[in-house]
Design a protein around this motif. Structure first.
Motif, PDB file in Angstrom:
ATOM      1  N   ASP A   1       0.830  -1.208   0.000  1.00  0.00           N
ATOM      2  CA  ASP A   1       0.000   0.000   0.000  1.00  0.00           C
ATOM      3  C   ASP A   1       0.866   1.261   0.000  1.00  0.00           C
ATOM      4  OD1 ASP A   1       0.962   0.131   2.492  1.00  0.00           O
ATOM      5  OD2 ASP A   1      -0.940  -0.125   3.550  1.00  0.00           O
ATOM      6  N   TYR A   2       0.193   2.404  -0.060  1.00  0.00           N
ATOM      7  CA  TYR A   2       0.918   3.674  -0.196  1.00  0.00           C
ATOM      8  C   TYR A   2       1.842   3.971   0.984  1.00  0.00           C
ATOM      9  CZ  TYR A   2      -2.194   4.569  -4.116  1.00  0.00           C
ATOM     10  OH  TYR A   2      -2.838   4.493  -5.303  1.00  0.00           O
ATOM     11  N   LEU A   3       1.406   3.550   2.186  1.00  0.00           N
ATOM     12  CA  LEU A   3       2.205   3.815   3.395  1.00  0.00           C
ATOM     13  C   LEU A   3       3.571   3.137   3.318  1.00  0.00           C
ATOM     14  CD1 LEU A   3       2.021   5.277   6.101  1.00  0.00           C
ATOM     15  CD2 LEU A   3       1.184   3.154   7.117  1.00  0.00           C
ATOM     16  N   ILE A   4       3.533   1.865   2.903  1.00  0.00           N
ATOM     17  CA  ILE A   4       4.791   1.109   2.796  1.00  0.00           C
ATOM     18  C   ILE A   4       5.693   1.739   1.732  1.00  0.00           C
ATOM     19  CG2 ILE A   4       5.824  -1.152   2.289  1.00  0.00           C
ATOM     20  CD1 ILE A   4       4.303  -1.065   4.931  1.00  0.00           C
ATOM     21  N   TRP A   5       5.072   2.184   0.635  1.00  0.00           N
ATOM     22  CA  TRP A   5       5.853   2.843  -0.422  1.00  0.00           C
ATOM     23  C   TRP A   5       6.541   4.101   0.122  1.00  0.00           C
ATOM     24  CZ3 TRP A   5       7.976   1.317  -4.574  1.00  0.00           C
ATOM     25  CH2 TRP A   5       7.388   0.296  -5.353  1.00  0.00           C
TER      26      TRP A   5
ATOM     27  N   SER B   1      -2.954   8.250  -1.442  1.00  0.00           N
ATOM     28  CA  SER B   1      -2.896   8.204  -2.903  1.00  0.00           C
ATOM     29  C   SER B   1      -1.441   8.356  -3.324  1.00  0.00           C
ATOM     30  CB  SER B   1      -3.732   9.348  -3.491  1.00  0.00           C
ATOM     31  OG  SER B   1      -3.148  10.584  -3.109  1.00  0.00           O
ATOM     32  N   ALA B   2      -1.186   8.111  -4.607  1.00  0.00           N
ATOM     33  CA  ALA B   2       0.194   8.178  -5.108  1.00  0.00           C
ATOM     34  C   ALA B   2       0.767   9.589  -4.943  1.00  0.00           C
ATOM     35  CB  ALA B   2       0.235   7.760  -6.570  1.00  0.00           C
ATOM     36  N   SER B   3      -0.072  10.598  -5.176  1.00  0.00           N
ATOM     37  CA  SER B   3       0.442  11.970  -5.069  1.00  0.00           C
ATOM     38  C   SER B   3       0.802  12.302  -3.620  1.00  0.00           C
ATOM     39  CB  SER B   3      -0.567  12.974  -5.613  1.00  0.00           C
ATOM     40  OG  SER B   3      -1.743  12.910  -4.840  1.00  0.00           O
ATOM     41  N   GLU B   4       0.025  11.757  -2.681  1.00  0.00           N
ATOM     42  CA  GLU B   4       0.327  12.009  -1.262  1.00  0.00           C
ATOM     43  C   GLU B   4       1.623  11.330  -0.832  1.00  0.00           C
ATOM     44  OE1 GLU B   4      -4.162  12.701   0.439  1.00  0.00           O
ATOM     45  OE2 GLU B   4      -2.874  11.299   1.512  1.00  0.00           O
ATOM     46  N   VAL B   5       1.946  10.213  -1.466  1.00  0.00           N
ATOM     47  CA  VAL B   5       3.222   9.544  -1.171  1.00  0.00           C
ATOM     48  C   VAL B   5       4.370  10.508  -1.441  1.00  0.00           C
ATOM     49  CG1 VAL B   5       4.816   7.734  -1.948  1.00  0.00           C
ATOM     50  CG2 VAL B   5       2.407   7.205  -1.600  1.00  0.00           C
ATOM     51  N   PHE B   6       4.301  11.199  -2.588  1.00  0.00           N
ATOM     52  CA  PHE B   6       5.365  12.159  -2.940  1.00  0.00           C
ATOM     53  C   PHE B   6       5.416  13.319  -1.956  1.00  0.00           C
ATOM     54  CE2 PHE B   6       5.132   9.941  -6.986  1.00  0.00           C
ATOM     55  CZ  PHE B   6       6.490   9.820  -7.271  1.00  0.00           C
ATOM     56  N   GLU B   7       4.200  13.805  -1.601  1.00  0.00           N
ATOM     57  CA  GLU B   7       4.153  14.946  -0.672  1.00  0.00           C
ATOM     58  C   GLU B   7       4.779  14.583   0.683  1.00  0.00           C
ATOM     59  OE1 GLU B   7       0.065  16.722  -2.588  1.00  0.00           O
ATOM     60  OE2 GLU B   7       0.092  16.213  -0.454  1.00  0.00           O
ATOM     61  N   VAL B   8       4.353  13.449   1.211  1.00  0.00           N
ATOM     62  CA  VAL B   8       4.862  13.024   2.529  1.00  0.00           C
ATOM     63  C   VAL B   8       6.368  12.793   2.469  1.00  0.00           C
ATOM     64  CG1 VAL B   8       4.805  11.126   4.197  1.00  0.00           C
ATOM     65  CG2 VAL B   8       2.676  12.053   3.292  1.00  0.00           C
ATOM     66  N   CYS B   9       6.799  12.118   1.387  1.00  0.00           N
ATOM     67  CA  CYS B   9       8.236  11.826   1.249  1.00  0.00           C
ATOM     68  C   CYS B   9       9.033  13.112   1.122  1.00  0.00           C
ATOM     69  CB  CYS B   9       8.488  10.940   0.029  1.00  0.00           C
ATOM     70  SG  CYS B   9       8.075   9.250   0.350  1.00  0.00           S
ATOM     71  N   SER B  10       8.529  14.049   0.310  1.00  0.00           N
ATOM     72  CA  SER B  10       9.323  15.266   0.111  1.00  0.00           C
ATOM     73  C   SER B  10       9.432  16.067   1.408  1.00  0.00           C
ATOM     74  CB  SER B  10       8.750  16.121  -1.016  1.00  0.00           C
ATOM     75  OG  SER B  10       7.527  16.670  -0.610  1.00  0.00           O
TER      76      SER B  10
END
Lengths: 132, 134
Positions: free
Chosen positions: B2-6, B76-85
């Motif tokens: 899921d997105y969290l693990i990513w 969502s995929a876009s939130e993965v980028f936001e959180v990571c950045s």
């Protein structure tokens, strides 16, 4: 350079305080203190013009180099771990005249300062070098 | 996955890789400063350099692992980028602070080393023969 011998005016209480402070600072070069015009100073440096009436701060290195007045003040600072940087800065041409003026003023008025700060100067027969 | 693990995977990989890269760069380029600071004592300089690197890794990787669970959970995929950045940005800021702290320590050590060898600022006015101290 391993040792610097500081000759100070033994009648000036302010000078005694300064040697007390100097002796307690961490040092690169060992400082030892002798009373200007005293027996040991005359014995160790017989050719040094030891006139106790003048008694200006004088420092003699273990190689026999003599520093007087402002130079003596700067070399004392240079010997201290915490103040070597300051001494190098104060010795630059930009600061030197100011330091010379301030030191000479202080040196000329050391007895007045002693009386003002400590109430009295010390008698000439006040003996013994500080234990440092 | 899921997105969290990513987001965790990307965060940990980027953060640890950046930490290792910065640490390695500091270790390589700081050596010459330290050798100068320790007056050409290469062994001591290398030892201190290595210890500094260990401290650097401990603090940074410690922060990275500590901060894994903080922040919003991406859905969502876009939130993965936001959180990571956001999280990687914080790690980079910490690394930047550590980097300047390291530089400051190096330059202090070098300055101290130079001061130890500094010649007297004034020359003696004259010379006298010296007797033996009591």
């Amino acid at each position: 350079m391993q040792t610097l011998t500081v000759l100070f005016d033994p009648r000036c209480r302010f000078c005694w305080q300064c040697t007390w402070w100097l002796g307690r600072q961490p040092q690169y070069v060992e400082l030892e203190f002798l009373r200007y015009g005293g027996g040991e100073a005359k014995e160790r440096f017989p050719t040094l013009n030891a006139d106790p009436a003048v008694g200006e701060l004088t420092v003699v290195s273990d190689a026999g180099g003599v520093y007087v007045g402002t130079d003596a003040f700067l070399i004392c600072l240079w010997a201290l771990k915490a103040h070597r940087e300051l001494s190098l800065r104060l010795a630059r041409p930009r600061w030197r005249p100011l330091v010379r003026g301030a030191f000479e003023h202080l040196s000329r008025n050391r007895h007045v300062l002693s009386r003002f700060v400590f109430g009295a100067d010390l008698p000439p027969e006040f003996g013994g070098a500080p234990k440092c | 996955m899921d997105y969290l693990i990513w987001s965790y995977t990307i965060y940990l990989l980027c953060s640890v890789a950046t930490t290792v890269w910065v640490g390695h760069t500091l270790h390589r380029n700081g050596r010459i400063f330290l050798i100068d600071a320790f007056r050409k004592n290469t062994e001591l300089a290398d030892s201190v350099n290595h210890l500094l690197l260990v401290g650097f890794y401990l603090i940074n990787i410690g922060y990275v692992t500590f901060a894994v669970k903080y922040g919003t959970k991406p859905e969502s995929a876009s939130e993965v980028f936001e959180v990571c950045s956001t999280k990687i940005g914080l790690v980079l800021l910490v690394l930047g602070v550590m980097h300047f702290l390291n530089l400051h320590i190096f330059s202090k050590m070098r300055k101290r080393g130079l001061l130890d060898d500094a010649p007297p600022p004034v020359a003696p006015g004259r010379s006298v023969p010296v007797g033996n101290p009591r």
